[in-house]
Write a protein that holds these residues in place. Structure first.
Motif, PDB file in Angstrom:
ATOM      1  N   TYR A  62       2.623  19.219  19.518  1.00 15.27           N
ATOM      2  CA  TYR A  62       3.921  18.942  20.129  1.00 15.27           C
ATOM      3  C   TYR A  62       4.141  19.821  21.359  1.00 15.27           C
ATOM      4  N   LEU A  63       3.820  21.114  21.241  1.00 16.67           N
ATOM      5  CA  LEU A  63       4.015  22.030  22.353  1.00 16.67           C
ATOM      6  C   LEU A  63       3.076  21.739  23.518  1.00 16.67           C
ATOM      7  N   LEU A  75      12.936  23.664  12.492  1.00 15.28           N
ATOM      8  CA  LEU A  75      12.610  24.664  11.481  1.00 15.28           C
ATOM      9  C   LEU A  75      13.877  25.440  11.124  1.00 15.28           C
ATOM     10  N   LYS A  76      14.066  25.657   9.830  1.00 12.03           N
ATOM     11  CA  LYS A  76      15.129  26.543   9.367  1.00 12.03           C
ATOM     12  C   LYS A  76      14.492  27.636   8.512  1.00 12.03           C
ATOM     13  N   TYR A  87      13.540  25.176  17.379  1.00 10.35           N
ATOM     14  CA  TYR A  87      13.368  23.782  17.777  1.00 10.35           C
ATOM     15  C   TYR A  87      12.082  23.539  18.574  1.00 10.35           C
ATOM     16  N   PHE A  88      11.267  24.565  18.775  1.00  7.01           N
ATOM     17  CA  PHE A  88       9.974  24.415  19.457  1.00  7.01           C
ATOM     18  C   PHE A  88      10.144  23.770  20.842  1.00  7.01           C
ATOM     19  N   ASP A  92       5.677  28.284  26.274  1.00  2.41           N
ATOM     20  CA  ASP A  92       5.579  29.659  26.773  1.00  2.41           C
ATOM     21  C   ASP A  92       6.817  30.500  26.467  1.00  2.41           C
ATOM     22  N   GLN A  93       7.694  30.010  25.611  1.00  7.03           N
ATOM     23  CA  GLN A  93       8.872  30.772  25.226  1.00  7.03           C
ATOM     24  C   GLN A  93       9.287  30.407  23.806  1.00  7.03           C
ATOM     25  N   ILE A  94       9.320  31.391  22.945  1.00 13.76           N
ATOM     26  CA  ILE A  94       9.757  31.195  21.562  1.00 13.76           C
ATOM     27  C   ILE A  94      11.260  31.438  21.516  1.00 13.76           C
ATOM     28  N   GLU A  95      11.972  30.546  20.867  1.00 15.01           N
ATOM     29  CA  GLU A  95      13.434  30.655  20.810  1.00 15.01           C
ATOM     30  C   GLU A  95      13.938  30.310  19.411  1.00 15.01           C
TER      31      GLU A  95
END
Length: 209
Positions: A62-63, A75-76, A87-88, A92-95
């Motif tokens: 997906y990414l 994801l929870k 929410y992916f 290049d940025q994890i949130e």
């Protein structure tokens, strides 16, 4: 580290917006390491089927996908009574985001702080906590390997607010708009906006401190 909840709670005063956690300037390899870590150490739910494991292959595809044809999954993470969502959005940025109404004590804060420290240590990366969609303005900054763990006081935030070139002026404007609109469902609003706008990452070199 000894902290005083009265010095921290201003950050989590509910105003209709979320609180975000960011890891900036990451790679797919770091995403993979994070997924393995979360699968091993946390109670979580992934996708509409509520799997208790993140499908790493699906997330990496997906990414990496440029077609928009791969199904988005959320994801929870259940963190000591606090729900942490992911929410992916970007490779290049994890949130992550959390509802500030769930942070009501020093114990709650320390659960979030420990989560951030663990990720910083795992990925050898800086991890920040910010207001919603404001990665440039950390309210808490953690970097395990550089021995950084600093949270802004309200006085420090006010001093930065006085700087017209700081991003905090934009943060204040955003929060005002959110208060006026009073979102009944901030999570849905986040998803709707992301579907209609180009969402790009912000490198940590753009952070105001």
């Amino acid at each position: 580290m000894t902290r005083n909840w009265n010095d921290i709670k201003w950050i989590f005063e509910p105003d209709g917006s979320l609180i975000d956690i960011y890891v900036q300037d990451v790679t797919l390899r770091k995403w993979e390491r994070l997924i393995d870590f979360l699968n091993t150490n946390y109670d979580l739910r992934f996708g509409e089927d509520d799997s208790n494991q993140i499908n790493k292959e699906h997330v990496v595809k997906y990414l990496s996908d440029a077609t928009g044809e791969i199904e988005a999954k959320t994801l929870k993470i259940y963190l000591e009574g606090i729900n942490v969502h992911c929410y992916f959005f970007l490779s290049d940025q994890i949130e992550f985001d959390i509802d500030p109404k769930e942070i009501n004590s020093l114990i709650d804060f320390e659960s979030i702080e420990y989560f951030m420290i663990s990720i910083s240590k795992l990925l050898n990366s800086q991890v920040t906590l910010t207001g919603e969609s404001t990665p440039e303005f950390p309210l808490l900054k953690v970097d395990f390997n550089k021995n950084i763990n600093k949270i802004l006081t309200i006085d420090e935030a006010n001093k930065l607010r006085e700087n017209k070139n700081s991003f905090l002026s934009q943060l204040s404007l955003l929060k005002t708009k959110l208060q006026m609109k009073f979102f009944p469902n901030a999570f849905k609003d986040r998803l709707l906006r992301s579907a209609n706008e180009v969402y790009t990452s912000i490198g940590k070199d753009k952070n105001v401190w």
